[in-house]
Scaffold this motif. Structure first.
Motif, PDB file in Angstrom:
ATOM      1  N   GLY A  15     -14.808   3.697 -12.928  1.00 27.32           N
ATOM      2  CA  GLY A  15     -14.516   2.339 -12.500  1.00 27.32           C
ATOM      3  C   GLY A  15     -15.652   1.369 -12.779  1.00 27.32           C
ATOM      4  N   SER A  16     -15.445   0.122 -12.341  1.00 27.45           N
ATOM      5  CA  SER A  16     -16.415  -0.948 -12.579  1.00 27.45           C
ATOM      6  C   SER A  16     -16.774  -1.639 -11.270  1.00 27.45           C
ATOM      7  CB  SER A  16     -15.837  -1.982 -13.550  1.00 27.45           C
ATOM      8  OG  SER A  16     -15.570  -1.409 -14.808  1.00 27.45           O
ATOM      9  N   LEU A  17     -17.918  -2.314 -11.308  1.00 26.02           N
ATOM     10  CA  LEU A  17     -18.362  -3.042 -10.132  1.00 26.02           C
ATOM     11  C   LEU A  17     -19.274  -4.163 -10.592  1.00 26.02           C
ATOM     12  CD1 LEU A  17     -17.928  -2.623  -7.046  1.00 26.02           C
ATOM     13  CD2 LEU A  17     -20.207  -1.618  -6.976  1.00 26.02           C
ATOM     14  N   ARG A  18     -19.185  -5.302  -9.941  1.00 28.76           N
ATOM     15  CA  ARG A  18     -20.110  -6.382 -10.233  1.00 28.76           C
ATOM     16  C   ARG A  18     -20.908  -6.709  -8.981  1.00 28.76           C
ATOM     17  NH1 ARG A  18     -19.174 -12.565 -12.433  1.00 28.76           N
ATOM     18  NH2 ARG A  18     -18.482 -12.917 -10.280  1.00 28.76           N
ATOM     19  N   LEU A  19     -22.196  -6.605  -9.083  1.00 28.51           N
ATOM     20  CA  LEU A  19     -23.083  -6.948  -7.990  1.00 28.51           C
ATOM     21  C   LEU A  19     -23.625  -8.359  -8.200  1.00 28.51           C
ATOM     22  CD1 LEU A  19     -25.159  -3.647  -7.719  1.00 28.51           C
ATOM     23  CD2 LEU A  19     -22.995  -4.222  -6.629  1.00 28.51           C
ATOM     24  N   SER A  20     -23.869  -9.037  -7.090  1.00 29.67           N
ATOM     25  CA  SER A  20     -24.419 -10.385  -7.140  1.00 29.67           C
ATOM     26  C   SER A  20     -25.775 -10.424  -6.457  1.00 29.67           C
ATOM     27  CB  SER A  20     -23.477 -11.371  -6.437  1.00 29.67           C
ATOM     28  OG  SER A  20     -22.213 -11.404  -7.055  1.00 29.67           O
ATOM     29  N   CYS A  21     -26.628 -11.274  -6.972  1.00 31.67           N
ATOM     30  CA  CYS A  21     -27.931 -11.516  -6.352  1.00 31.67           C
ATOM     31  C   CYS A  21     -28.050 -13.020  -6.150  1.00 31.67           C
ATOM     32  CB  CYS A  21     -29.067 -10.998  -7.228  1.00 31.67           C
ATOM     33  SG  CYS A  21     -30.723 -11.362  -6.586  1.00 31.67           S
ATOM     34  N   ALA A  22     -27.891 -13.452  -4.906  1.00 31.24           N
ATOM     35  CA  ALA A  22     -28.025 -14.873  -4.584  1.00 31.24           C
ATOM     36  C   ALA A  22     -29.502 -15.201  -4.421  1.00 31.24           C
ATOM     37  CB  ALA A  22     -27.250 -15.196  -3.319  1.00 31.24           C
ATOM     38  N   VAL A  23     -29.939 -16.224  -5.143  1.00 31.78           N
ATOM     39  CA  VAL A  23     -31.356 -16.565  -5.180  1.00 31.78           C
ATOM     40  C   VAL A  23     -31.567 -17.952  -4.585  1.00 31.78           C
ATOM     41  CG1 VAL A  23     -33.351 -16.902  -6.671  1.00 31.78           C
ATOM     42  CG2 VAL A  23     -31.617 -15.196  -7.281  1.00 31.78           C
TER      43      VAL A  23
END
Length: 122
Positions: A15-23
């Motif tokens: 599967g796939s996953l998208r992680l976010s990094c809020a800066v």
């Protein structure tokens, strides 16, 4: 300065996953953002990075499966993971540095966010 990683969860193998990094409080016009991960019992390892000029780099062993990007306002950096394997299970962290060439070595980064757990399992 604040970096907050999010988007982790349970993913099936393949599967796939998208992680976010809020800066926030960190100017991405001058900073590098790196993604790292740490699996249980293992040392932290670099996944990839994006530099101020938009260039991206990935760990050699992860090329083709992980990609880094950022949004246009330059407030969020993403880590896209595809064809995930159980070995990708780890806590994923984002980190920031004003050292223009900071990338896969964690000592080059001096601002770290809390991690987000990714579990790859059926």
């Amino acid at each position: 300065v604040q970096l907050q990683a999010s988007g982790g969860g349970l993913v099936q193998p393949g599967g796939s996953l998208r992680l976010s990094c809020a800066v926030s409080g960190f100017d991405l016009d001058y900073a590098a953002i790196g993604w790292f991960r740490q699996a249980p019992g293992n040392e932290r390892e670099g996944v990839g990075c994006i530099h101020a000029d938009g260039s991206t780099w990935s760990a050699e062993s992860l090329k083709g499966r992980f990609a880094i990007s950022r949004d246009n306002p330059k407030t969020t950096v993403y880590l896209q993971g595809d064809s995930l394997k159980p070995d990708d299970t780890a806590v994923y962290y984002c980190a920031g540095s004003y050292y223009y060439a900071a990338c896969l070595r964690d000592f080059e980064f001096d601002h770290w966010g809390q991690g987000t757990l990714v579990t790859v399992s059926s």
